[in-house]
Design a protein around this motif. Structure first.
Motif, mmCIF file in Angstrom:
data_model
loop_
_atom_site.group_PDB
_atom_site.id
_atom_site.type_symbol
_atom_site.label_atom_id
_atom_site.label_comp_id
_atom_site.label_asym_id
_atom_site.label_seq_id
_atom_site.Cartn_x
_atom_site.Cartn_y
_atom_site.Cartn_z
ATOM 1 N N GLU A 61 0.146 5.494 -7.685
ATOM 2 C CA GLU A 61 -1.301 6.015 -8.260
ATOM 3 C C GLU A 61 -1.344 7.641 -8.351
ATOM 4 O O GLU A 61 -1.723 7.900 -9.171
ATOM 5 N N ALA A 62 -0.626 8.160 -7.259
ATOM 6 C CA ALA A 62 -0.510 9.791 -7.402
ATOM 7 C C ALA A 62 0.358 10.290 -8.628
ATOM 8 O O ALA A 62 -0.007 11.345 -8.880
ATOM 9 N N LEU A 63 1.390 9.433 -8.666
ATOM 10 C CA LEU A 63 2.506 9.790 -9.753
ATOM 11 C C LEU A 63 1.921 9.425 -11.270
ATOM 12 O O LEU A 63 1.825 10.109 -12.126
ATOM 13 N N PRO A 111 0.717 -1.277 0.143
ATOM 14 C CA PRO A 111 0.159 0.198 0.005
ATOM 15 C C PRO A 111 0.743 1.235 0.125
ATOM 16 O O PRO A 111 0.545 2.186 -0.655
ATOM 17 N N PRO A 112 1.916 1.476 0.719
ATOM 18 C CA PRO A 112 2.537 2.624 0.767
ATOM 19 C C PRO A 112 3.066 3.100 -0.488
ATOM 20 O O PRO A 112 3.387 4.116 -1.107
ATOM 21 N N ILE A 113 3.601 2.090 -1.318
ATOM 22 C CA ILE A 113 4.164 2.259 -2.702
ATOM 23 C C ILE A 113 3.017 2.433 -3.517
ATOM 24 O O ILE A 113 3.266 3.385 -4.637
ATOM 25 N N ILE A 114 2.065 1.744 -3.611
ATOM 26 C CA ILE A 114 1.057 1.630 -4.628
ATOM 27 C C ILE A 114 0.264 3.369 -4.301
ATOM 28 O O ILE A 114 -0.077 3.703 -5.462
ATOM 29 N N VAL A 152 11.234 0.165 -8.313
ATOM 30 C CA VAL A 152 11.365 0.548 -6.979
ATOM 31 C C VAL A 152 12.112 -0.544 -6.399
ATOM 32 O O VAL A 152 12.224 -1.808 -6.387
ATOM 33 N N LEU A 153 13.203 -0.098 -5.526
ATOM 34 C CA LEU A 153 14.291 -0.766 -4.951
ATOM 35 C C LEU A 153 13.845 -1.042 -3.417
ATOM 36 O O LEU A 153 14.052 0.239 -2.686
ATOM 37 N N ALA A 174 -3.781 -8.847 -3.262
ATOM 38 C CA ALA A 174 -3.152 -7.388 -3.480
ATOM 39 C C ALA A 174 -2.318 -7.190 -4.700
ATOM 40 O O ALA A 174 -2.167 -6.158 -5.116
ATOM 41 N N ALA A 175 -1.672 -8.387 -5.065
ATOM 42 C CA ALA A 175 -0.804 -8.258 -6.304
ATOM 43 C C ALA A 175 -1.490 -8.415 -7.647
ATOM 44 O O ALA A 175 -1.215 -7.755 -8.788
#
Length: 251
Positions: free
Chosen positions: A85-87, A78-81, A135-136, A237-238
């Motif tokens: 999504e905002a980006l 979630p924090p990355i998605i 994303v690393l 989730a994936a």
């Protein structure tokens, strides 16, 4: 070694997006807690590894999301998605998974891009997508001795022949080094020049790398699709991001 001291913890969402778009990188702090890192390390400990042709100390496994449930769950973390999504908007395609274990004695990785606009023998046609991010996730602290990440800020913006994405450089006078502790995510566009320093530490450094793009930004030639059975068995989730690798904008 010019270590970046930017305090990303104080950044707003807008500042994070701007830093990624302009500078070519952003760090999202503390997106993995200690229990999750421990679980990931446990599931990846016995993963069959290959090594690069230039060093047996640079080891890797392709598409590890099919062998580690914890890693597959990261595809929809979630924090990355929320940031992606905002980006990029809500329609996002997951494109690539990679796990690397950089052993003691590994040499530096030269400055390169992962963006290959006409395809390549290294990345196939995945790198031909016109908008593509890496994303690393670092599972170990990056110290100056333990293969820290290096990059050339704003190199993704250059039109000069020296920024031809197929070129490689041993070093660059404007490169910087990132030394985050275990748990953050470093996000870069694939056309940013980046690499690593050597691992002079006595312990390995582990990294999970995931690729994402907006759905409209398809590759220039067809890619081999995910195995439907693997997608079906993936964490809930994936699955929204395990679209066809050839998804592209109808426009």
């Amino acid at each position: 070694m010019d270590i970046d001291r930017t305090d990303f913890t104080s950044f707003s969402l807008a500042q994070r997006i701007r830093h990624l778009e302009v500078e070519g990188y952003v760090v999202l702090p503390d997106v993995l807690d200690a229990p999750r890192i421990e679980r990931l390390k446990a599931e990846l400990a016995d993963l069959p590894m290959q090594h690069k042709d230039y060093s047996v100390a640079q080891t890797y496994a392709l598409e590890p999301q099919w062998q580690s449930r914890a890693l597959a769950e990261l595809i929809g973390h979630p924090p990355i998605i929320e940031f992606l999504e905002a980006l990029m908007g809500p329609d996002i395609v997951f494109t690539r998974g990679l796990f690397t274990r950089t052993l003691s004695g590994s040499p530096e990785i030269s400055m390169h891009t992962d963006g290959q606009p006409y395809g390549s023998s290294i990345f196939g046609y995945e790198g031909s997508s016109p908008r593509l991010l890496r994303v690393l996730y670092y599972l170990d602290d990056l110290t100056p001795e333990r293969a820290p990440f290096r990059l050339i800020p704003r190199s993704h913006l250059s039109f000069h022949a020296e920024a031809n994405p197929y070129r490689r450089y041993e070093s660059h006078p404007q490169e910087i080094t990132l030394c985050p502790r275990a748990g953050p995510a470093v996000i870069i566009p694939v056309d940013l020049f980046h690499g690593t320093h050597p691992n002079r530490d006595t312990v390995p450094r582990e990294l999970i790398q995931l690729g994402y793009r907006p759905a409209w930004a398809g590759p220039v030639q067809p890619m081999e699709e995910w195995d439907p059975e693997l997608v079906k068995a993936a964490p809930a989730a994936a699955r929204p991001f395990l679209q066809s690798l050839n998804t592209t904008g109808l426009e």
